[in-house]
Design an enzyme around this catalytic site. Structure first.
Site, short mmCIF file in Angstrom:
data_model
loop_
_atom_site.label_atom_id
_atom_site.label_comp_id
_atom_site.label_asym_id
_atom_site.label_seq_id
_atom_site.Cartn_x
_atom_site.Cartn_y
_atom_site.Cartn_z
N ARG A 156 0.79 -1.35 -0.13
CA ARG A 156 0.02 0.07 0.26
C ARG A 156 0.87 1.15 -0.09
NH1 ARG A 156 -2.21 -3.78 -0.95
NH2 ARG A 156 -4.13 -4.85 -0.11
N SER A 246 -11.32 -1.23 3.61
CA SER A 246 -10.59 -1.17 4.79
C SER A 246 -10.05 0.16 5.52
CB SER A 246 -9.31 -2.12 4.35
OG SER A 246 -9.83 -3.49 4.10
N GLU A 369 -5.82 3.86 5.91
CA GLU A 369 -5.55 3.39 4.77
C GLU A 369 -6.07 4.65 3.72
OE1 GLU A 369 -6.70 0.09 1.31
OE2 GLU A 369 -5.80 -0.55 3.30
#
Length: 377
Positions: A156, A246, A369
């Protein structure tokens, strides 16, 4: 998430040329600006954004077929405009028998956002198929092509997320083609293109073993069902899907720290980079090269399950603070959802509680995130 305030000014870029021109104009004006693709991974404060929001809406995907495309036999180089809907792209590739992104089905948002945090799911990551990006560099004031190897893609993460400022204009993917369109058109009995199943939960859902190969359409359908079961496929009638997916990334910690956690806490090894050889040849020494010394061995790293940490810190599915419109999804503890009428402040308050509980219980600080604007955890 259906929260957050308005933009002071909204600009829509519907072509590559518009995107570049509007971005350069904003940079010259020194007006506060924000780039927005699909908005699925963004949470803005209730006060909104005090400047211009540039919506990326340039669409289109085309196969690069000239001799210099860099593709080998059995490969397809595909150029995708930044504003192109990601899941529509995946669906189109599966229809054409182009493999490599089928496990990334159902991820909302646009193609230009994909390399920024190296999207990944169910055993696939964009880094596995990304060839390069076309990038409007803020510092240089010009468009340049950046190879995927220079983007420092990680879990990520990318060099863009770490501070390289600018705008992704388009991305190039290198996909696999087991049978070209002419072959499949002439031979209807040709077997369907397949992909390896490299994620345990997906293998279980498909009823196969890890490492087995299944048709890419079957894999896509299974991924969509799995995502829907977790509230990760948008359904306006299901408040569990009113989320940014998420909300927390899975923490990466040293193996030594992971051993301080309960024995049943899931942990997944992270492949370490091979150290540079600590050998200096006589020729290099004669040429004046410095003597290379062995690098210290780094602690092995492991990835933890943020969902497990949240649940075992006492935050259950469906948890909500009294009077709040935000709640943990009833399907998955990683998602913070809008139950109807939530504010961005409600979302941030619940996220702060989750971070605090996990830190107190396990000494792990969860990182959000989504991109947060005007909000702090």
């Amino acid at each position: 998430m259906r929260v957050g305030g308005p933009a002071e000014r909204l600009i829509v870029a519907r072509s590559r040329e518009d995107l570049v021109a509007h971005a350069l104009e904003l940079w010259r004006s020194d007006e506060p600006w924000m780039l927005l693709g699909g908005g699925s991974n963004t949470v803005v404060s209730d006060e909104g954004f005090p400047g211009a929001v540039l919506l990326v809406r340039n669409t289109g995907a085309a196969r690069i077929t000239d001799e210099a495309d860099g593709s080998a036999p059995g490969e397809v180089r595909l150029r995708v405009q930044a504003g192109h809907d990601w899941d529509l792209l995946v669906a189109a590739c599966v229809d054409r028998g182009w493999a490599g992104i089928e496990a990334l089905s159902g991820i909302p948002g646009s193609a230009g956002a994909a390399p920024i945090q190296n999207i990944g799911a169910y055993g696939q990551e964009l880094a596995q198929v990304l060839h390069s990006i076309e990038f409007l560099d803020l510092e240089r004031g010009e468009v340049r092509r950046i190879p995927a190897a220079e983007l420092e893609l990680g879990y990520r993460d990318s060099i863009i997320k770490q501070g390289l400022e600018g705008v992704v204009v388009s991305i190039d993917l290198m996909l696999s083609e087991e049978f070209d369109e002419a072959t499949r058109g002439a031979h209807a009995e040709a077997p369907a293109p397949t992909a390896e199943v490299s994620y345990a939960q997906l293998a279980q859902a498909l009823g196969v073993e890890l490492g087995d190969r299944v048709p890419i359409r079957q894999l896509r359908d299974s991924v969509l069902r799995l995502r829907a079961s977790k509230g990760m496929v948008l359904d306006p009638s299901d408040h569990d899907t009113w989320s940014s997916g998420s909300f927390f990334t899975n923490p990466i910690v040293t193996e030594a720290f992971a051993r301080t956690l309960p024995a049943d806490a899931p942990r997944f090894p992270i492949a370490a980079e091979e150290p540079a050889p600590a050998v200096t040849t006589l020729e290099e020494l004669a040429a004046g090269a410095p003597l290379r010394l062995p690098e210290p061995v780094a602690d092995p790293m492991v990835k933890l399950s943020a969902a497990w940490l949240i649940e075992h810190a006492g935050i259950e599915r469906g948890y909500r603070l009294p009077g709040s419109g935000a709640a943990i999804s009833s399907k998955h503890t990683l998602a913070i959802t809008n139950r109807g009428g939530a504010s961005a402040s409600d979302v941030a308050e619940l996220a702060r509680l989750v971070v605090q509980r996990v830190q107190q219980e396990f000494g792990v600080i969860l990182a959000p995130e989504p991109n947060l604007y005007g909000l702090e955890l």
